[in-house]
Write an enzyme that holds these catalytic residues in place. Structure first.
Site, short mmCIF file in Angstrom:
data_model
loop_
_atom_site.label_atom_id
_atom_site.label_comp_id
_atom_site.label_asym_id
_atom_site.label_seq_id
_atom_site.Cartn_x
_atom_site.Cartn_y
_atom_site.Cartn_z
CG ASP A 132 5.50 -148.30 -82.85
OD1 ASP A 132 5.01 -148.31 -81.71
OD2 ASP A 132 6.19 -147.37 -83.28
N GLY A 151 6.43 -143.98 -84.29
CA GLY A 151 6.86 -142.90 -83.40
C GLY A 151 7.18 -141.63 -84.17
CE1 TYR A 204 17.00 -143.80 -74.30
CE2 TYR A 204 18.37 -141.85 -74.56
CZ TYR A 204 17.46 -142.74 -75.07
OH TYR A 204 16.99 -142.59 -76.35
#
Ligand code: UDP
Length: 333
Positions: A31, A10, A149
């Site tokens: 990932d 990322g 979140y």
């Protein structure tokens, strides 16, 4: 040292991987390539010091096989970006809560050190001028999806803390405040790459709300340096750190700066929030980190200016076009 970097393909994870390799460490990247890209690791993979495992942090057996060979784990894999969280709340929650549980528990159980990436989202809508690590978290109702979140990141932080207090585990938590730089994608809502891509395409820059909301942007190169210092600092264990910049800018001013530095003749348009985001959005007026703790423990302060950040994002967007510049007009606008 051998590091496991979850989310290492990322935006921030790939810069950390580059920095670890540059100082002579070995890196195992885990990932699922959902938002990360192999391209981000092109340089690092070419050195031979990086191994990439494509898979999910929800896969306990796979995670165990990765933590088995690592001395230190940097846990960055997560569903990120306000837009993604609002559009895919279930998948985001499962990855951010269950995934963190799997990674943190696996690494701690094998006796390794874990550094857990958290976010300024932790503070919710706390409007204090200076957010210090002990500031209150002020979250809205569960009917507002945005707060999921913060809840998920809060879970990761509490888990790391509990492993340290009850099992003597070596854990560190850090909270990123609006990190920007090359390799960040605008596809999940982040403002900087979106503005730069819009300006380069000659499209209007979409300022949400009235543009008076303020943020403190930090260059990913400075952020990488901060994380590496926390990796190496024994006194960081069991603590939580803000990583960000003390310089505020309004989103409206940012749009004009991007236009100036790209030399674009794009205009700036205001987009009401209900047109910009899916249901469940609530804006944050300002997020400004108190950086005294990280400065005291590691001596770190950010160095790069907002102009340097914008210029680096422009250079990256130009160099990687057309791959990084969205061709889908909806994404640009
Ligand atoms: N924003 C904007 N235009 C965009 C994307 C984002 O005006 O095209 C605004 C967004 O509403 C917020 C700020 O820019 O006020 C920063 O958004 P981002 O998603 O990058 O970070 P966060 O909201 O998590 O601070």
């Amino acid at each position: 040292m051998r590091y496991l970097v979850t989310g290492g393909a990322g935006f921030i994870g790939s810069h950390l991987t580059d920095a670890l390799v540059a100082r002579g460490d070995e890196v195992l990247v885990l990932d699922d390539l959902s938002t990360g890209r192999i391209d981000n690791l092109k340089g690092a993979l070419a050195t031979g010091a990086v191994e990439l495992v494509e898979g999910s942090i929800l896969d306990r057996d796979l995670v165990d096989s990765c933590t088995a060979s690592a001395d230190v784990c940097l846990h960055l894999a997560a569903a990120v970006g306000v837009q993604l969280i609002l559009e895919q709340p279930l998948d985001s929650l499962l990855r951010n809560v269950r995934g963190s549980d799997v990674v943190i528990s696996s690494m701690v159980e094998r006796g390794g050190k874990v550094l857990v990436a958290s976010s300024s989202e932790i503070y919710g809508k706390n409007g204090d001028v200076l957010l210090s690590e002990d500031s209150d978290r002020i979250l809205g109702p569960t009917s507002t999806s945005r707060w999921a979140y913060s809840m998920a990141k809060g879970f990761s932080e509490f888990l790391a803390k509990a492993y340290t207090s009850e099992r003597d585990a070596d854990t560190v938590v850090f909270r990123f405040f609006n990190t920007v730089g090359p390799r960040q994608t605008g596809s999940y809502g982040m403002v900087m790459p979106r503005f730069v891509q819009q300006a380069l395409a000659g499209a209007p820059l979409t300022v949400y709300g009235d543009g008076t909301q303020r943020r403190c942007f930090t260059h990913v190169r400075d952020v990488t340096e901060a994380v590496l210092r926390l990796c190496d600092e024994a006194a960081a264990t069991g603590k939580t750190f803000n990583i960000g910049s003390p310089h505020e800018i309004t989103i409206g001013d940012l749009a004009h700066k991007v236009i100036e530095r790209t030399g674009s003749d794009s205009e700036v348009i205001m987009v009401p929030y209900d047109e910009a985001y899916a249901e469940g959005f609530e804006e944050i007026g300002c997020r400004h980190p108190d950086l005294s703790l990280i400065r005291r423990v590691t001596g770190w302060s950010p160095r790069l200016t907002i102009d340097e950040m914008i210029d680096d994002v422009i250079a990256y967007s130009v160099a990687t076009a057309p791959a990084a510049v969205p061709v889908d007009a909806k994404e640009v606008a």
